[in-house]
Design an enzyme around this catalytic site. Sequence first.
Site, mmCIF file in Angstrom:
data_model
loop_
_atom_site.group_PDB
_atom_site.id
_atom_site.type_symbol
_atom_site.label_atom_id
_atom_site.label_comp_id
_atom_site.label_asym_id
_atom_site.label_seq_id
_atom_site.Cartn_x
_atom_site.Cartn_y
_atom_site.Cartn_z
ATOM 1 N N GLY A 21 18.717 153.774 97.221
ATOM 2 C CA GLY A 21 18.720 152.641 96.288
ATOM 3 C C GLY A 21 19.805 151.684 96.720
ATOM 4 C CD GLU A 59 15.796 141.004 94.383
ATOM 5 O OE1 GLU A 59 15.122 141.709 93.610
ATOM 6 O OE2 GLU A 59 15.304 140.412 95.362
HETATM 7 N N1 COS Z 1 21.958 139.245 106.297
HETATM 8 C C1 COS Z 1 21.779 139.641 107.578
HETATM 9 N N2 COS Z 1 22.313 140.777 108.067
HETATM 10 C C2 COS Z 1 23.025 141.545 107.234
HETATM 11 C C3 COS Z 1 23.234 141.198 105.888
HETATM 12 C C4 COS Z 1 22.658 139.984 105.425
HETATM 13 N N3 COS Z 1 22.817 139.590 104.159
HETATM 14 N N4 COS Z 1 23.982 142.152 105.296
HETATM 15 C C5 COS Z 1 24.252 143.074 106.250
HETATM 16 N N5 COS Z 1 23.675 142.700 107.411
HETATM 17 C C6 COS Z 1 23.731 143.396 108.694
HETATM 18 C C7 COS Z 1 25.187 143.585 109.143
HETATM 19 O O1 COS Z 1 25.615 142.464 109.877
HETATM 20 C C8 COS Z 1 25.102 144.823 109.992
HETATM 21 O O2 COS Z 1 24.594 144.439 111.260
HETATM 22 P P1 COS Z 1 24.864 145.308 112.603
HETATM 23 O O3 COS Z 1 23.940 146.454 112.551
HETATM 24 O O4 COS Z 1 24.530 144.366 113.706
HETATM 25 O O5 COS Z 1 26.292 145.724 112.578
HETATM 26 C C9 COS Z 1 24.036 145.637 109.290
HETATM 27 O O6 COS Z 1 23.254 144.716 108.527
HETATM 28 C C10 COS Z 1 24.589 146.685 108.368
HETATM 29 O O7 COS Z 1 25.421 146.043 107.422
HETATM 30 P P2 COS Z 1 26.484 146.848 106.559
HETATM 31 O O8 COS Z 1 27.357 147.655 107.457
HETATM 32 O O9 COS Z 1 27.144 145.873 105.655
HETATM 33 O O10 COS Z 1 25.533 147.848 105.759
HETATM 34 P P3 COS Z 1 25.877 148.928 104.673
HETATM 35 O O11 COS Z 1 25.042 150.118 104.947
HETATM 36 O O12 COS Z 1 27.366 149.092 104.516
HETATM 37 O O13 COS Z 1 25.241 148.343 103.313
HETATM 38 C C11 COS Z 1 24.821 147.001 101.424
HETATM 39 C C12 COS Z 1 25.271 147.108 102.895
HETATM 40 C C13 COS Z 1 25.484 148.017 100.518
HETATM 41 C C14 COS Z 1 25.258 145.628 101.031
HETATM 42 C C15 COS Z 1 23.282 147.154 101.376
HETATM 43 O O14 COS Z 1 22.902 148.488 101.592
HETATM 44 C C16 COS Z 1 22.691 146.665 100.082
HETATM 45 O O15 COS Z 1 22.542 145.454 99.878
HETATM 46 N N6 COS Z 1 22.317 147.585 99.199
HETATM 47 C C17 COS Z 1 21.611 147.238 97.993
HETATM 48 C C18 COS Z 1 20.144 147.279 98.230
HETATM 49 C C19 COS Z 1 19.408 146.529 97.179
HETATM 50 O O16 COS Z 1 19.747 145.416 96.828
HETATM 51 N N7 COS Z 1 18.339 147.150 96.675
HETATM 52 C C20 COS Z 1 17.545 146.557 95.644
HETATM 53 C C21 COS Z 1 16.190 146.288 96.146
HETATM 54 S S1 COS Z 1 15.323 145.313 95.020
HETATM 55 S S2 COS Z 1 13.862 146.486 94.591
#
Ligand code: COS
Length: 378
Positions: free
Chosen positions: A130, A362
Amino acid sequence: MFYVELTPEHLALQEKVRAFIAEHVIPVAKEYDRTGEFPLPILREAAKAGLLNYAVPKEYGGPGLDALSVAVISEELGYGCVGIGMAMNGNTLSSYPVLIAGNDEQKRRWYQYLHEGKLVAFALTEPGAGSDAAAIETTAVPDGDEYVLNGSKCFCTTGGYASAMTVFASTDRSKGHRGLSAFIVEMDRPGVSVGKEEHKMGIRASNTVEILLRNVRIPKANLLGREGEGFKIAMQTLDSGRISVGAMAVGLARRALEATIDFVNKYQRGGKPLAKSQYYQFKIADLGTAVENARNLVYKACYLKEAGRPFTKEAAMAKTYATDMAMQVAAAAVEIMGPYGYMKDSPVEKLMRDVKVMQIYEGTNQIQRIVISRQLMG
Ligand code: COS
C-alpha cells in the site's frame, strides 16, 4: 512570482460543471450514499456533457483540457459528491499511465475504449503493498510474445465496472522497485476476476474492489514504456492524481463552509442570531481562509505541471493540506451545527464521512509528508 487567474474558458467550464452537478449529482447524492449503488446513469449523462473523458488529448479525439481545468472540474465534483466524483474522475486518473508512457498504438487503443463510453481502472495497491508501493508481489513473466500475470490487487476504484485497467507488476523481483513494469490489462481476458467489493464509511457511490489475476496472458504490446519503468510511471501518475484529490477536498470544504454559513445566518441562541457572535464570525473567517489557501496550493501545482516543471512536492503539499483542511472544516461544520449537524438529514454528516478517506488514498498524508520532507531536505 506565482499568480494564477482562471481564464474566461476556465470560468465557463466551472459554470458548466456547476450546472451539471446541481442538476445531476446534488439531488441524488444522498440516495447513492444510502444505497452504495454505482452511479452509472450519472456517468452516462457526464459522458454526453463531455465531463467523463476530459483529459483525453486533442490528437486522440478528446478536449485535452489543461491541469487547471482538471482541478476546476475536480473541485466542483468534490462540492457535489466525492463518491460520485471519483466515479466521474476515474477514467482521467486511470489513464495517466497510458498518457505518460503509452506509445501511439496503445493510446489509440486505450482512448478508443473511452470514446466507446467504457470505464477504466488503475490497479497498483496490493494487500502487502500500500504505502510501500515498491513491495508489489504481482508478477509478469515473459512467455514468447506474451506476459503471464499472477497476483491480486485491492482497493481498486471502479474495478467492478471497468473494461480495462493499468496494472503494475514485477518483471524482476530481484530488482525491487526497478523491477516493476506497467501494463494494459483488458478485463475480459481469461484469468481476470473481480473479488471482494468493499463497503465503506464514505464515498459510498464509488466502487472499490479486489482484482484477481490468475495466469492472465497479455500480449507484449500491452507493456507501457519499458520493463522496469513501472514504479516511475506509478509515481508520476500519483503526482497528477494528488492534485485532483486536493481539488476535490477544496470543493468538499467549500460545501461544508457554505452549509455552516447558512446555519449561522439562520440560527438563533438565546434570542441572538449566531451570526452576530464574534466566536462564529472568527471561526468562519478561519475556515474560509483555509479553503482559499488550499485552492492556491492546488492551483500552484497545476501551474507547475502545465509549465512542464517538477511538481511532485507541490502536488503532495496540495493533497495533504487540502484534505487535512477539509477534514477540519467538515468537523467544524458538524460541531457548529451540533445535533443538527450530526443527524443523517444534515447537509454535513456525509461530508465528514466522505472526507476521511481523502487523507488516506492516493498516498496517505503521512506518505505525503515523507515525499515533501525528502524534497525539502534533499
Ligand atoms: N516521479 C518520478 N520518479 C519518482 C517519483 C516521482 N514522483 N518519486 C520517486 N521516483 C523515483 C525515484 O527517483 C527513484 O528513482 P531511481 O530508481 O532512479 O533511484 C525511485 O522512484 C524510487 O524512489 P524512492 O526511493 O523515493 O522510493 P520509496 O520506495 O522510498 O517510496 C514513496 C517512495 C513512499 C513515496 C512511494 O512508495 C509512495 O508514493 N507510496 C504511496 C503509494 C500510493 O500513493 N498509493 C496509493 C495508490 S492510489 S489507489
